[in-house]
Design a protein around this motif. Structure first.
Motif, PDB file in Angstrom:
ATOM      1  N   TYR A 175       0.680   2.479  -6.549  1.00 43.04           N
ATOM      2  CA  TYR A 175      -0.710   2.021  -5.929  1.00 43.04           C
ATOM      3  C   TYR A 175      -1.425   3.151  -5.013  1.00 43.04           C
ATOM      4  O   TYR A 175      -2.358   3.445  -5.224  1.00 43.04           O
ATOM      5  CB  TYR A 175      -0.219   0.777  -4.962  1.00 43.04           C
ATOM      6  CG  TYR A 175      -1.508   0.347  -4.164  1.00 43.04           C
ATOM      7  CD1 TYR A 175      -2.307  -0.388  -4.792  1.00 43.04           C
ATOM      8  CD2 TYR A 175      -1.930   0.573  -2.974  1.00 43.04           C
ATOM      9  CE1 TYR A 175      -3.417  -0.965  -4.426  1.00 43.04           C
ATOM     10  CE2 TYR A 175      -3.100   0.107  -2.495  1.00 43.04           C
ATOM     11  CZ  TYR A 175      -3.966  -0.723  -2.976  1.00 43.04           C
ATOM     12  OH  TYR A 175      -4.995  -1.299  -2.453  1.00 43.04           O
ATOM     13  N   ALA A 176      -0.270   3.986  -4.264  1.00 43.02           N
ATOM     14  CA  ALA A 176      -0.946   4.856  -3.501  1.00 43.02           C
ATOM     15  C   ALA A 176      -1.546   5.978  -4.373  1.00 43.02           C
ATOM     16  O   ALA A 176      -2.771   6.636  -4.153  1.00 43.02           O
ATOM     17  CB  ALA A 176       0.114   5.653  -2.588  1.00 43.02           C
ATOM     18  N   PRO A 195       0.754  -1.318  -0.044  1.00 46.34           N
ATOM     19  CA  PRO A 195      -0.083   0.133  -0.142  1.00 46.34           C
ATOM     20  C   PRO A 195       0.687   1.128   0.060  1.00 46.34           C
ATOM     21  O   PRO A 195       0.379   2.291  -0.284  1.00 46.34           O
ATOM     22  CB  PRO A 195      -0.662  -0.320   1.195  1.00 46.34           C
ATOM     23  CG  PRO A 195      -0.016  -1.187   2.091  1.00 46.34           C
ATOM     24  CD  PRO A 195       0.666  -2.161   1.254  1.00 46.34           C
ATOM     25  N   LYS A 248      -4.984   4.969  -5.724  1.00 49.82           N
ATOM     26  CA  LYS A 248      -6.020   5.014  -4.699  1.00 49.82           C
ATOM     27  C   LYS A 248      -6.464   6.894  -4.335  1.00 49.82           C
ATOM     28  O   LYS A 248      -7.638   6.929  -4.103  1.00 49.82           O
ATOM     29  CB  LYS A 248      -5.887   4.338  -3.392  1.00 49.82           C
ATOM     30  CG  LYS A 248      -5.513   2.919  -3.628  1.00 49.82           C
ATOM     31  CD  LYS A 248      -6.328   2.225  -4.243  1.00 49.82           C
ATOM     32  CE  LYS A 248      -7.773   1.911  -3.567  1.00 49.82           C
ATOM     33  NZ  LYS A 248      -8.545   1.007  -4.456  1.00 49.82           N
TER      34      LYS A 248
END
Length: 570
Positions: free
Chosen positions: A69-70, A64, A73
């Motif tokens: 990926y951060a 995460p 999101k």
């Protein structure tokens, strides 16, 4: 010197028999077991399976804190595997190329090693099911190199494109990035630049030719090759909250204004439909597929309808105003005639002089076309013609019969219409009407005038059509037509007797023509085959569609298999 004589050998039968017996049944002497080394490998290949399991777990459980990926999101977007799990029926996702990517290995004893880090290929691909329909799919992972090409991506994509062709399965493309398009960093990695190849597009062209459904969703920035892949689809949808589309990278495009978003591409026809969010995109993909066959040599899927064919549509008797200058809602006609809840519009935000979509009549898929009298009085403009052209090719590709509700005053006129090449696109529409071969049934609801009306209604021989009592037709509408046809007479009256006398004569002519344009007179001359009660429209069109599916489409499939029919989508 003479050589030594050979040692004599036994040649008795008993000795020879003993030798043969020893060969067949060797003496039972114990063998020494080999010492098991530290690097011995398990017989069940559990070491290899463990490596695969480790890599799959790393791919399915991203860090995460990883910047990509951060970022995904933070942008309000689902991660690629979240998308896959939400799109497909539970338990139907089967990944192909699950361990393709870059691995960091740790050396152990002997030839043993284990993975300690894994960067998966930035495209998840495989098989899944949409409401029970098996499909192949590709899904970009923007969190890894923004979806740009890596070592496995191109080969994976080409493989799945080929699988769609080989297995005759629909293909779904979830685009978020460049879908394997180039990146300047590749030059540093390879040590040279290259002339851009496009190895996957030959498969795309073949899929379109074979009628294999290509369904695409824009779930982020569709850039370069990613944009081309989704726009080449038979149907495309963009997520309104996160979707955008660029011919080049956003940095290059950012020097310009008003580019990329749904306000641009869902209103100019580049993307067919707009959805509020990703979930909305997924639902539209499921819905569109439910109308389509797996390939062009199959019939569209038929379902059991709960809406009675005999249902009377009494409200249609009054939907067309007697006052000709008043408009009405054409979508109400469509929704009243087709099976309840089956109407799915395609391209609602562009080419708004025309309405296109899919529906069912007694459970059988049909294409729908209507003109929109609420926009430009229904006159066909350039974008409306392009939209109808695309929809006709779509229906022809998937063997879907067309039911069209016709109310067309002709092609749009004026400066804007001429600058947008309305007649060129109108002629292209005409050639498409006459070059496609799917069955067509026409319902004349009101006006049929000029070239536009003629090409819509005269594209099949014999014509399959009915007219409502509200129908009116001719070479051109009376408004303007009287002025042209009686120009000399009206000028003379105005010059000799004044403007009031001219207006009185114009009214007399208008009343005379309207009396002669009574649709019953056309039916008397068999210029209109049948004028029907609008309340019977559902019953009549459903019966026609039933016959088409039972008798005509099977023949069409044979003709298509034999090469007599070759639909062209692009």
């Amino acid at each position: 010197m003479g050589s030594k004589p050979d040692k004599p050998t036994s040649s008795s039968p008993t000795d020879r028999l003993s030798q043969v017996t020893n060969h067949i049944n060797p003496p039972n002497t114990p063998r020494k077991r080999r010492q098991k080394s530290d690097s011995a490998l398990p017989a069940d290949y559990s070491d290899i399976l463990a490596q695969i399991s480790t890599l799959q777990n790393l791919a399915a459980n991203p860090d995460p804190n990883h910047v990509g990926y951060a970022r995904q999101k933070a942008a309000g977007k689902l991660w690629v595997r979240e998308r896959v799990n939400r799109l497909f029926d539970p338990g139907t996702f089967y990944e192909v190329g699950s361990v393709a990517g870059t691995v960091e290995w740790k050396r152990l004893a002997g030839i043993k090693e284990e993975p300690v880090a894994f960067t998966p290929s930035n495209n998840v691909q495989g098989f899944g099911a949409l409401r029970g329909r098996k499909v192949v799919f590709t899904a970009d992972d923007f969190s890894i190199r923004a979806g740009h090409a890596d070592g496995a991506l191109v080969e994976k994509t080409i493989y799945m494109e080929k699988m769609a062709i080989e297995l005759r399965l629909p293909i779904v493309k979830l685009v978020d990035g460049s879908s394997g398009g180039g990146s300047v960093t590749t030059i540093r990695t390879q040590g040279y630049s290259y002339i851009p190849p496009l190895p996957s597009f030959s498969q795309v062209a073949k899929q379109l030719e074979l009628g294999i459904p290509n369904l695409g969703a824009v779930l982020g920035p569709a850039i370069g090759l990613g944009a081309a892949r989704v726009v080449s689809c038979h149907f495309s949808v963009m997520a309104g909250d996160i979707g955008s589309l660029f011919n080049a990278g956003p940095k290059k495009a950012s020097r310009l204004t008003d580019l990329g978003g749904p306000g641009m591409h869902c209103t100019n026809g580049t993307i067919d439909n707009l959805a509020a969010d990703e979930e909305g995109c997924f639902e539209q993909l499921r819905t569109v597929l439910s109308y389509l066959p797996n390939h062009g040599l199959a019939l569209p899927p038929v379902i059991k309808s709960q809406d009675p064919v005999e249902r009377s549509c009494g409200s249609l008797r009054t939907i067309i105003p007697r006052k000709r200058t008043r408009m009405y809602n054409p979508r109400t006609i469509i929704e009243t005639v087709v099976d309840a809840g089956s109407w799915f519009e395609i391209g609602a935000l562009w080419g708004t002089t025309a309405i296109t979509g899919l529906a069912r009549l007694d459970g059988r898929p049909v294409g729908i076309i209507s003109l929109n009298c609420e926009v430009n009085a229904g006159a066909l403009d350039a974008l409306g013609s392009q939209k109808l052209t695309r929809h006709l090719k779509f229906l022809d590709t998937f063997n879907i019969p067309l039911v069209q509700f016709v109310d067309v005053p002709g092609y749009a006129i004026g400066t804007v219409a001429e600058r947008s090449a309305t007649m060129r696109h109108g002629v292209a529409l005409g050639t498409t009407y006459f070059s496609t071969t799917m069955p067509v049934f026409s319902v004349i609801t009101r006006r049929v005038y000029g070239v536009a009306g003629g090409l819509m209604l005269d594209c099949r021989d014999p014509r399959m059509r009915i007219a409502w009592p509200s129908g009116e037709w001719g070479s051109l509408p009376l408004e303007g037509g009287i002025d042209v046809g009686h120009a000399a007479e009206l000028r003379k009256i105005e010059k000799e007797k004044g403007k009031e006398a001219r207006e009185l004569r114009y009214k007399e002519l208008d009343e005379e023509y309207r009396r002669l344009m009574n649709p019953v007179r056309s039916a008397n001359a068999f210029a209109a085959e049948e004028i029907v009660d609008p309340a019977l429209t559902r019953r009549i069109t459903s019966a026609w569609v039933k016959h088409v599916y039972e008798e005509l489409l099977p023949i069409r499939l044979m003709d298509r298999a034999n090469g007599k029919i070759k639909p062209v989508f692009y």
